[in-house]
Design a protein around this motif. Structure first.
Motif, mmCIF file in Angstrom:
data_model
loop_
_atom_site.group_PDB
_atom_site.id
_atom_site.type_symbol
_atom_site.label_atom_id
_atom_site.label_comp_id
_atom_site.label_asym_id
_atom_site.label_seq_id
_atom_site.Cartn_x
_atom_site.Cartn_y
_atom_site.Cartn_z
ATOM 1 N N ALA A 529 0.826 -1.212 0.000
ATOM 2 C CA ALA A 529 0.000 0.000 0.000
ATOM 3 C C ALA A 529 0.860 1.262 0.000
ATOM 4 C CB ALA A 529 -0.927 -0.005 1.213
ATOM 5 N N TYR A 530 1.882 1.294 0.846
ATOM 6 C CA TYR A 530 2.723 2.485 0.922
ATOM 7 C C TYR A 530 3.541 2.669 -0.365
ATOM 8 C CZ TYR A 530 1.597 3.713 5.716
ATOM 9 O OH TYR A 530 0.929 4.133 6.849
ATOM 10 N N ASN A 531 3.986 1.557 -0.950
ATOM 11 C CA ASN A 531 4.765 1.676 -2.190
ATOM 12 C C ASN A 531 3.878 2.016 -3.382
ATOM 13 O OD1 ASN A 531 7.494 1.220 -1.332
ATOM 14 N ND2 ASN A 531 6.923 -0.882 -0.894
ATOM 15 N N ILE A 532 2.646 1.528 -3.395
ATOM 16 C CA ILE A 532 1.702 1.933 -4.445
ATOM 17 C C ILE A 532 1.398 3.421 -4.320
ATOM 18 C CG2 ILE A 532 -0.692 1.681 -5.232
ATOM 19 C CD1 ILE A 532 -0.435 -1.316 -4.545
ATOM 20 N N ASP A 533 1.240 3.885 -3.086
ATOM 21 C CA ASP A 533 1.008 5.308 -2.846
ATOM 22 C C ASP A 533 2.158 6.146 -3.416
ATOM 23 O OD1 ASP A 533 -0.598 7.423 -1.478
ATOM 24 O OD2 ASP A 533 1.214 7.639 -0.265
ATOM 25 N N ASP A 534 3.403 5.698 -3.190
ATOM 26 C CA ASP A 534 4.568 6.391 -3.754
ATOM 27 C C ASP A 534 4.540 6.349 -5.276
ATOM 28 O OD1 ASP A 534 5.551 7.063 -1.281
ATOM 29 O OD2 ASP A 534 6.970 5.398 -1.165
ATOM 30 N N TYR A 535 4.200 5.180 -5.821
ATOM 31 C CA TYR A 535 4.145 5.024 -7.279
ATOM 32 C C TYR A 535 3.128 5.987 -7.897
ATOM 33 C CZ TYR A 535 2.648 3.113 -11.752
ATOM 34 O OH TYR A 535 2.281 2.982 -13.072
ATOM 35 N N LEU A 536 2.015 6.227 -7.205
ATOM 36 C CA LEU A 536 0.963 7.115 -7.711
ATOM 37 C C LEU A 536 1.315 8.589 -7.539
ATOM 38 C CD1 LEU A 536 -2.181 5.159 -6.437
ATOM 39 C CD2 LEU A 536 -1.270 5.229 -8.773
ATOM 40 N N GLY A 537 2.473 8.846 -6.933
ATOM 41 C CA GLY A 537 2.940 10.224 -6.827
ATOM 42 C C GLY A 537 2.648 10.888 -5.500
ATOM 43 N N PHE A 538 2.352 10.105 -4.483
ATOM 44 C CA PHE A 538 2.028 10.665 -3.172
ATOM 45 C C PHE A 538 3.018 10.147 -2.126
ATOM 46 C CE2 PHE A 538 -1.812 10.397 -5.711
ATOM 47 C CZ PHE A 538 -2.383 11.651 -5.558
ATOM 48 N N SER A 539 2.915 10.681 -0.944
ATOM 49 C CA SER A 539 3.720 10.203 0.185
ATOM 50 C C SER A 539 2.921 10.459 1.461
ATOM 51 C CB SER A 539 5.075 10.916 0.235
ATOM 52 O OG SER A 539 5.876 10.367 1.254
ATOM 53 N N HIS A 540 1.757 9.805 1.527
ATOM 54 C CA HIS A 540 0.843 10.049 2.630
ATOM 55 C C HIS A 540 1.385 9.501 3.958
ATOM 56 C CE1 HIS A 540 -2.289 10.367 -0.680
ATOM 57 N NE2 HIS A 540 -2.479 11.471 0.021
#
Length: 611
Positions: A529-540
């Motif tokens: 989940a965290y790496n997909i978030d990074d891939y999508l251009g975020f860093s929540h």
């Protein structure tokens, strides 16, 4: 020999035994981050102190090894020093007269291979690698890195809802892990230096038994991002990824082949261990986040369907688990009365319980699935149940507590017998399991003693039903056709769980590692989940809102560990109700009071940020 000498020797033996027990417990409690080379040196010195001085390799060689390893620790060694250590250790191992010498040398060789990066870092930089700093042992050993000391402190104060909130920051399945987790977090608990590890699973169970997890509000979602993520597989890994991605504001769609969510939590674990209504508590809480669409009874069975999902979504996480069975290559394995353990448990997940009334049942295997099947068979009114395993009881991969519970319920363990065939009657019905007596042999590549055939004729164990529980497999073919690489059917992924050469595709859980534990699948979902978030251009960042109690002064008085009790074996073996009895508030408070709060004292003060 005089009475006085006997008494003195006895006292010395007792003192030595106590010293060794403390020494062993200190080794067991060595936290992640302790310099392995320093630890190896101390063990080598302990071995050298035991040498009788007769043979040169042990008497002189171990001392020379100590000096070379001390040079490494002092930062005055070169890469040639590592070659000298290896050469000398091999010489001692091959020429020493007894185990003191050759075992100590073998230990050095094993450490040199296992911790080569640490040795190299000491030689090149004079220090341990960056990852060598001490961390809080229970958090580090937990694959999901849950903040264990903090929720233990909250349970100790009766703040069960807050404890569940803290657990959920890293693991959205607090109830599942409270019921069936293998608790690797306890392995390095520093409390065992004093007495025994904290019963971490039991404390977590106290929290979810006191307040149902779906009654505890989940965090508020972050603003919608407009990104869509497909999760293929509604088991613990897929639902964990969906939970965190939804909290981050992404729109998630979960595709699940079966009728209900839960994966192996529902279709692989019997209700007496994990009641379905308790699983539903966790699932309802996960879905309450919102932004999660669920499509059950949806089989993504070919490469075109997978390609369409890939095209329709911004990212895709594949977490299909390992839901098919591994077979045995023995004669008549397809006879009537021979069943796959995985299929039996799957049917139970659908509410279809077997009726083994009056039957003699044999289960083949030595893991937790074998124990689950055997204990299910005894509850399904079987006349007798036996577990046949080709190794020793000590070599079983099942939890020792599961084996103990199975034996208490009347299940017989038939160890050191390997299945070689199924005996059948004229109509093709199973009448017995043909087995070959085994003899334990040398250790295999995995470090386990390997069985070999004993010099005797095969025997037959009479039975009506055979349940084969020798492993699980992955249905990877459609995804391989789509282009996802595999190794022995397990998907290949990088450290961030992304699939090389496939933009936006991630994979994790049992389908990537092979069948492992629930907490490892959950950890994979969180990482994905965290790496997909990074891939999508975020860093929540998901921030905690719980105020944790201040650490109190440690209670170092040796105190017995509070274990989770079970209903009487003769009663529980007749139904599928949960076997475990909840802790009392008094017991939970005492157990929480044993925690040394390593997050606040000692190694917790050295920890570089959150684990």
């Amino acid at each position: 020999m005089s009475r006085e000498t006997i008494s003195l020797d006895s006292r010395s033996d007792v003192k030595l035994g106590r010293y060794l027990d403390k020494y062993i417990r200190r080794i067991q409690a060595t936290p992640t981050g302790v310099c392995p080379i320093g630890l190896q040196l101390s063990l080598l010195q302990a071995s050298h102190a035991q040498t009788c001085g007769k043979c040169v390799p042990c008497r002189d060689g171990l001392g020379q090894l100590e000096e070379l390893i001390m040079d490494v620790l002092d930062g005055v060694a070169s890469m040639d020093t590592l070659d000298q250590i290896r050469s000398l250790a091999e010489n001692i191992r091959d020429t020493a007269d007894c185990a003191i010498g050759y075992d100590a040398a073998a230990m050095v060789l094993e450490g040199l291979d296992e911790f080569y990066d640490e040795y190299e870092s000491h030689v090149v930089y004079g220090v341990c690698p960056d990852a060598g700093e001490q961390t809080v042992p229970c958090k580090t050993e937990c694959p999901a890195h849950v903040r264990i000391p903090e929720y233990v402190a909250l349970v100790g104060e009766g703040r069960y809802e807050d404890a569940i909130k803290v657990i959920r920051e890293d693991n959205p399945f607090p109830t599942a892990c409270a019921m069936i987790c293998e608790h690797p977090c306890e392995a390095k608990c520093r409390r065992q230096i004093i007495d025994s590890p904290i019963n971490i699973r039991g404390i977590k169970k106290m929290a979810v038994d006191s307040v149902a997890s779906d009654k505890v509000a989940v965090p508020n979602r972050l603003p919608d991002t407009g990104k869509k993520v497909a999760v293929i597989g509604g088991g613990p890994s897929g639902l964990t990824a969906a939970y965190f991605l939804a909290l981050m504001g992404h729109q998630v769609t979960v595709f699940e082949e079966k009728k209900e969510l839960g994966g192996m939590l529902r279709y692989g674990i019997p209700a007496y261990r994990f009641p379905r209504e308790r699983l539903d508590e966790d699932i309802r809480a996960i879905l309450s986040v919102g932004n999660i669409e669920v499509k059950t009874e949806t089989n993504i069975g070919d490469k075109d369907a997978i390609a369409k999902i890939k095209a329709d979504y911004d990212a895709m996480y594949v977490a299909i688990g390992a839901h098919t069975e591994k077979g045995l290559r023995i004669d008549n394995v397809n006879a009537k009365g021979v069943f796959s353990a995985v299929n039996i448990l799957r049917e139970i997940g659908n509410g279809n319980y077997p009726d083994f009334s009056g039957k003699k049942v044999v289960v083949v295997g030595g893991g937790n699935v074998a124990m689950d099947c055997a204990r299910t068979a005894i509850r399904s009114k079987a006349d007798s149940v036996s577990i046949v395993y080709r190794r020793r009881q000590d070599d079983m991969t099942a939890l020792a507590s599961e084996v103990e519970s199975a034996v208490a319920e009347g299940i017989e363990l038939v160890t050191l017998y390997a299945p070689v065939g199924v005996e059948v009657d004229a109509a093709g019905n199973c009448t017995g399991l043909k087995v070959q007596k085994q003899m334990i042999g040398t250790h295999d590549a995995a470090g386990r003693p390997a069985p070999v055939n004993a010099s005797c004729d095969p025997e037959v164990i009479a039975c009506d039903i055979i349940l084969i529980a020798v492993g699980q497999d992955i249905v990877s073919e459609p995804f391989e056709a789509f282009g996802m690489p595999t190794n022995r059917k397990a998907f290949v992924a990088g450290e961030d769980l992304s699939v090389e050469g496939m933009d936006g595709v991630f994979v994790g859980g049992d389908c990537q590692t092979g069948p492992k534990t629930v907490i490892r699948a959950i950890a994979a979902g969180k990482v994905a989940a965290y790496n997909i978030d990074d891939y999508l251009g975020f860093s929540h960042e998901l921030v905690s809102e719980v105020v944790v109690p201040n650490a109190k002064q440690n209670n170092t008085t040796p105190t017995g560990r509070v274990n989770i009790a079970e209903r009487e074996a003769r009663v529980r073996s007749k139904d599928f109700a949960c076997v475990e009895v909840p802790m009392s508030e008094e017991e939970a408070k005492q157990e929480c009071g044993r925690c040394l709060r390593c997050d606040h004292f000692g190694c917790g003060t050295l920890e570089g940020g959150r684990v």
